[in-house]
Each structure stands twice: as structure tokens, then as C-alpha cells.
Design a protein around this motif. Sequence first.
Motif, mmCIF file in Angstrom:
data_model
loop_
_atom_site.group_PDB
_atom_site.id
_atom_site.type_symbol
_atom_site.label_atom_id
_atom_site.label_comp_id
_atom_site.label_asym_id
_atom_site.label_seq_id
_atom_site.Cartn_x
_atom_site.Cartn_y
_atom_site.Cartn_z
ATOM 1 N N LEU A 1 61.664 -12.398 35.209
ATOM 2 C CA LEU A 1 60.563 -13.053 35.922
ATOM 3 C C LEU A 1 59.990 -12.153 37.006
ATOM 4 C CD1 LEU A 1 61.941 -16.700 36.244
ATOM 5 C CD2 LEU A 1 60.224 -15.848 34.646
ATOM 6 N N ALA A 2 60.844 -11.403 37.691
ATOM 7 C CA ALA A 2 60.348 -10.495 38.726
ATOM 8 C C ALA A 2 59.457 -9.416 38.117
ATOM 9 C CB ALA A 2 61.526 -9.865 39.479
ATOM 10 N N GLN A 3 59.827 -8.893 36.946
ATOM 11 C CA GLN A 3 58.975 -7.906 36.285
ATOM 12 C C GLN A 3 57.690 -8.529 35.760
ATOM 13 O OE1 GLN A 3 61.367 -4.717 33.983
ATOM 14 N NE2 GLN A 3 62.738 -6.490 34.008
ATOM 15 N N TRP A 4 57.751 -9.783 35.342
ATOM 16 C CA TRP A 4 56.535 -10.461 34.896
ATOM 17 C C TRP A 4 55.562 -10.689 36.051
ATOM 18 C CZ3 TRP A 4 53.943 -12.641 30.714
ATOM 19 C CH2 TRP A 4 54.476 -12.330 29.452
ATOM 20 N N SER A 5 56.069 -10.808 37.270
ATOM 21 C CA SER A 5 55.159 -10.895 38.419
ATOM 22 C C SER A 5 54.290 -9.647 38.496
ATOM 23 C CB SER A 5 55.966 -11.067 39.707
ATOM 24 O OG SER A 5 56.698 -12.277 39.694
ATOM 25 N N ASP A 6 54.908 -8.473 38.309
ATOM 26 C CA ASP A 6 54.137 -7.229 38.295
ATOM 27 C C ASP A 6 53.209 -7.154 37.089
ATOM 28 O OD1 ASP A 6 54.959 -6.201 40.669
ATOM 29 O OD2 ASP A 6 56.359 -4.727 39.837
ATOM 30 N N LEU A 7 53.695 -7.623 35.944
ATOM 31 C CA LEU A 7 52.885 -7.561 34.728
ATOM 32 C C LEU A 7 51.601 -8.378 34.867
ATOM 33 C CD1 LEU A 7 52.528 -6.836 31.697
ATOM 34 C CD2 LEU A 7 53.824 -8.908 31.165
ATOM 35 N N ILE A 8 51.711 -9.571 35.421
ATOM 36 C CA ILE A 8 50.530 -10.429 35.569
ATOM 37 C C ILE A 8 49.534 -9.803 36.537
ATOM 38 C CG2 ILE A 8 49.770 -12.672 36.448
ATOM 39 C CD1 ILE A 8 52.380 -13.842 35.345
ATOM 40 N N VAL A 9 50.028 -9.277 37.645
ATOM 41 C CA VAL A 9 49.132 -8.632 38.610
ATOM 42 C C VAL A 9 48.475 -7.401 37.995
ATOM 43 C CG1 VAL A 9 49.065 -7.386 40.807
ATOM 44 C CG2 VAL A 9 50.363 -9.520 40.627
ATOM 45 N N PHE A 10 49.250 -6.567 37.325
ATOM 46 C CA PHE A 10 48.724 -5.333 36.746
ATOM 47 C C PHE A 10 47.682 -5.618 35.665
ATOM 48 C CE2 PHE A 10 49.165 -1.893 33.545
ATOM 49 C CZ PHE A 10 48.688 -0.839 34.312
ATOM 50 N N ASP A 11 47.990 -6.522 34.748
ATOM 51 C CA ASP A 11 47.047 -6.835 33.671
ATOM 52 C C ASP A 11 45.776 -7.492 34.202
ATOM 53 O OD1 ASP A 11 48.558 -5.739 31.735
ATOM 54 O OD2 ASP A 11 49.211 -7.603 30.795
ATOM 55 N N TYR A 12 45.893 -8.262 35.284
ATOM 56 C CA TYR A 12 44.683 -8.847 35.854
ATOM 57 C C TYR A 12 43.808 -7.773 36.491
ATOM 58 C CZ TYR A 12 41.487 -11.672 38.568
ATOM 59 O OH TYR A 12 40.340 -12.229 39.100
ATOM 60 N N LEU A 13 44.424 -6.826 37.169
ATOM 61 C CA LEU A 13 43.637 -5.781 37.826
ATOM 62 C C LEU A 13 42.854 -4.950 36.821
ATOM 63 C CD1 LEU A 13 46.176 -4.536 40.532
ATOM 64 C CD2 LEU A 13 44.130 -5.921 40.911
ATOM 65 N N ILE A 14 43.468 -4.584 35.710
ATOM 66 C CA ILE A 14 42.794 -3.712 34.738
ATOM 67 C C ILE A 14 42.062 -4.515 33.664
ATOM 68 C CG2 ILE A 14 44.511 -1.920 35.120
ATOM 69 C CD1 ILE A 14 45.720 -2.605 32.403
ATOM 70 N N ALA A 15 42.212 -5.863 33.663
ATOM 71 C CA ALA A 15 41.590 -6.730 32.645
ATOM 72 C C ALA A 15 42.037 -6.320 31.244
ATOM 73 C CB ALA A 15 40.071 -6.709 32.756
ATOM 74 N N ASN A 16 43.338 -6.246 31.063
ATOM 75 C CA ASN A 16 43.914 -5.823 29.785
ATOM 76 C C ASN A 16 43.753 -6.927 28.748
ATOM 77 O OD1 ASN A 16 45.340 -4.642 27.742
ATOM 78 N ND2 ASN A 16 47.227 -4.338 28.907
ATOM 79 N N LEU A 17 43.168 -6.579 27.614
ATOM 80 C CA LEU A 17 42.921 -7.553 26.554
ATOM 81 C C LEU A 17 44.036 -7.599 25.517
ATOM 82 C CD1 LEU A 17 39.174 -6.726 25.807
ATOM 83 C CD2 LEU A 17 40.037 -8.561 27.242
#
Length: 609
Positions: A463-479
Motif C-alpha cells: 500500500l505504501a508503494q501504491w501511494s507513490d504509484l498513484i501520485v506518479f501516474d497522476y502527474l504524468i497522466a499515464n494511460l
Amino acid sequence: MYDIKRLEAGQQQQLQSLQRLQQLQQLQQQQQSLGLDLSGLQKQQLTCSVIAAPSLKLQDNPNSSEATHMTLLSLRRRRSLQRRACLLSILAAFVFGMALGVVVPMFGLPRSPDAAESPPDMLQEIIVEPLQNNYRVAFIKEEQDSELSAEQVFRNAFHLEQDKDAPDSMVVKKLDTNDGSIKEFHVQRTASGRYRKGPERRLTKKVPERRTQAETLRSPVTTTTQGPSGLIEDNVFWGPVVEKALPKGFASEDQLSWERFVGEQGRVVRLEAGCGRMQNRLVIFADGTRACARYRQNTDQIQGEIFSYYLGQLLNISNLAPSAATVVDTSTPNWAAALGDISQAQWKERRPVVLTRWLSDLEPAGIPQPFQPLERHLNKHDVWNLTRQLEGEGERETEPERQTGLLKRLGAASSPSSDHQSRAIEETGAGKEGAAAAAGPGGAGAGGDAEAGGALVQRLIELAQWSDLIVFDYLIANLDRVVNNLYNFQWNADIMAAPAHNLARQPASQLLVFLDNESGLLHGYRLLKKYEAYHSLLLDNLCVFRRPTIEALQRLRAAGPGQKLRDLFEKTTSPGVRDVLPSLPDKSVKILVERIDRVLGQVHKCQGS
């Protein structure tokens, strides 16, 4: 011609009537004694006179045919006018109906000051509730906001479906956290980037008074008892205990050594099929090192891959495999040996490629339960409920003992070695047999605690790594990762239980690896109008973040993300790469700044809630 015939007929009738009169006079004189009744003949005389009269008038007035013709024309004109009036009335009714059906719902009608006190009669919500064996339909007033933000519309949403007839509209299903019901409504994106929401339709079932154990575990904590110390700090950040237990990941030293290897030491000997799309290749170097080569005809995706990696480096996100940009040039020793494979792959000379270090020990990674539909949220209460669920509190341990055991297990995972996580999990599992032997009859319970502790460590790290994943994918708008699952959920309801796209895990360390970020920062930004709702779904429901990531994001925002990314590009690439690969455009930098502000705003909102 018709009038002449009528005149001739009238003259003949007149002659016949005169002849009959003469005959009658002769009969009256000769046969008065017979007493003949001449009343019928008199009637005929009268009748003949009546018939002859019009003929005489027609003979005296020759313009009567013109009058008849004018009368017929006036009737035709009158009927034509009546038809036109009927068509105009139908057209006016259609236009009025269109105005009521289209214009009024868009702009609304002016309301009087007393309208706020009157019962609602527009924009109502339909509620269908099963009541025993029948259904009751009720209406609830809907808040009338002209335009809403993505956070207001898509918070707690778990399903989006594109409207085939209207590309800018979609059907949204979301969870009402107040009563646990599911709402459905249409939403339309406006030109300003905000959303216009339609009436809601909510289908609810009667909630039993007795709640199940799963519902109790999912519900927010209402008591004043706090969770174990060290798990959550300042209500929104993972605590030091979880931070120390996280896998090491890829450090900056790994990136520097990979850049030197690709730019100076690496000699490509052959290319093999693999690494995803058609023109991607698995690159084999002379010393046996392997790398995934990303090749595209369009440089946008090459830029997206390398600049997304740079952004992860600036945010200290260690879940991205080392990557470096280079140029395919068979005239150099680095590529000369692979000339045949390069031609077979239909690669062109002097084209940029991104080489990412090959990772062999990877397995698919799924989407955690807190981020799946109907439970798509993560906050401090969810973390505490998770520890209670996996620890099985209440019967075997007191609260202080439970917290001590939890912190001990998480502390055992804070070894500085790269394989510390696997050893911590193995130690937790290995202690099960020893604890069972020492405890005698109670050994089964001790083994269950050890197994639950190992599962808890894995869940919190994930879950802690998913916190980073959600923030990172939102910043770059990863599809091409979680948004891919969310978008296809409208056709495949089981896709959220399937492995996440372009996400893998190292089994030994439990490190999540964020693969294939080529759609970030450029291609994904061009498609924000279509996919922004999906990007916002997870961020709007995330309220636990990693403190190092947020602090790095704040520093990047203050220093200027565009300049930082461009400086890193200039520093890590050769002049040959910069000649064929453009830097990050200003438009992408502007959108990135807006999305950084959006993430920091979400953190601030969670701190104040």
C-alpha cells in the motif's frame, strides 16, 4: 359552353310551358262540365315558371360565369391559407417544445426569492428502495451547481462508461459513503475542463441492522483509540516504521552506473524479439547484460519514457528501473555487430531509443483491495482497520501486546541489505513451526499470528508503494497502467481483479516496478479530455502519502519542474541524443505544474479533513 346549353334548355322549357298553357285554355273552354282538376297542372306551371326564371336571369346577365369562377378561386385560396396556417402552428409548437426540452435544462428558468422555500420540482434524484416485496420510489432534490470539479464529480466513483452518442459525456457509478448505496448519473465535460452533472439515480437495498464482520472492518473507526504508533504520522503520511520496512529499490548509484555502461562500455551483439510492442527488442550486450530497447517512429513516446523516468528520479521514487537514452548508429562500435538484426527489426539509423535494464525476477502485480471498486479509498482508518483484521485483535492479545508485536515485525523488515524484505517474511513464516512446538497445545494460535504478521508486512509495504504509484501516474497522466484497467472495466467487470497493466513485483523484495511510462507527459496530456476522469478516480480517494515523495514534490514545485527536467536531460544525454530527441515542450511543463498543484492540494485537503 355550359351556360349556352343551360340557356337553350331554358328556352325549350319556356316554349313547352306556353304550349301547355294554350292546351289548358282550350280544355277549359271545351270541357268545363267535366270538372277536371287542374291543380297538378297549375303546380307544373308554377314549377315551370320557377325553372324558367333563372334561365331568364342568366340570359339577362352574361357575366354570371365569371362570378362563379371567382367564387371557386376564393374557396381555393381560403383552403390554401388554412393549410399554411396549420403548418405554421405545427412548426411553432415544435420550436416551443425544443426550447423547453433543450434550452431550459441547460440554462434553467429564473427562480423567485420564495422558490427556495417551496418544495423542489426540478433536478430530482430517483430512489428505488425494495420495501418487503414491493418497490417504493422517492425523489430527492439534487444540488444545482452549474459546473463541478473532477474531484466533486468522481470522488468515490468506481465505474465510468463512455456515452457512444456523446463523446464528452459518460455514465458514472459511485458509492455513497453515508448510506453505502450506489448512485448512477450522467456527466458532461465542459469547454472549461469542468463537469456538468445530471440528476442522480440511486438504487439502495434495506441495510440490515446487524452488520457483517467485513462491513465492520471497512467502516471508519469511530472510537478515540488510535492505531499503532509509527504506522501513520500527521494523519496523512506513512510512519517511520513503514518507511524503514520499504524495499530499497533502485538508487541513484544504479542509474549512474547504467548511464556509463550504455554510453561507454556497452557493445550490442544482437537483438531478440520481446519487451512488448512490435518494434521493441531485447538487446544482448557482449558481457551478457540485457536491456529492453524502446523504439518508436514518433519521438513523443521516447520523450515520454525518458522524461517520466527523470521525474521519478527527482521525486526519489525508486520503483523505476534504470533507463538511458541513446542513438542507433551502426557506424559506432556500440552497434556495429548488430547491423543485421537492426535491419531485420526495420530500425532506422540515427533514431533515438531508450534502453531499460532487464529485470528477470518479476511477477505480475494486482490491484490491492482498497483501490478496487466499492472500496476505492485509503486513509488512516483503513490502515488501522487492516491491522486489526490481520492481527485478529480482541481474543488473544491486549492492545499494547498487539502494537508491540506489530512494530517488532515491521522493525525486523528494516535491515539495510537489499533482500531484507524477503528475510523478514521468511523469518516470520519460519517462526511458525518453532512457536507451535514451544507453545504445545496453543501452537496453532501462535502459528496463525506469525502468518498474519507476514501478510500484514506485505500488505503495508504494498500500500505504501501504491501511494507513490498513484501520485506518479497522476502527474504524468499515464494511460497504460491502472487507467487501462479502469477504462476497460465498463466492458469487463473482472478486469480489476486481474493483474495491473505494466506493473510487476520482485518476489524476493516485494518491490513494485513501474514499467512502460511512454505515454507520460506528452501523449497522455493530449488525451486528458477523454481520460482525466479516470486519472482523478484514485487520487481523489487517496489520503495516505509517503512523506519523502511529497516533500520532494514541494521542492520541485518551488524550483520549477520544467527547468529541473531539462537540466537533467542535458546532464545525462550525449550531444548526439539531443540532436535527434527534443527536450520537454513548454505546454507539457505547464500541465505538469498544474497537476503538481493538484496533488499538493489533495494532501492539504486530507490534512484538514
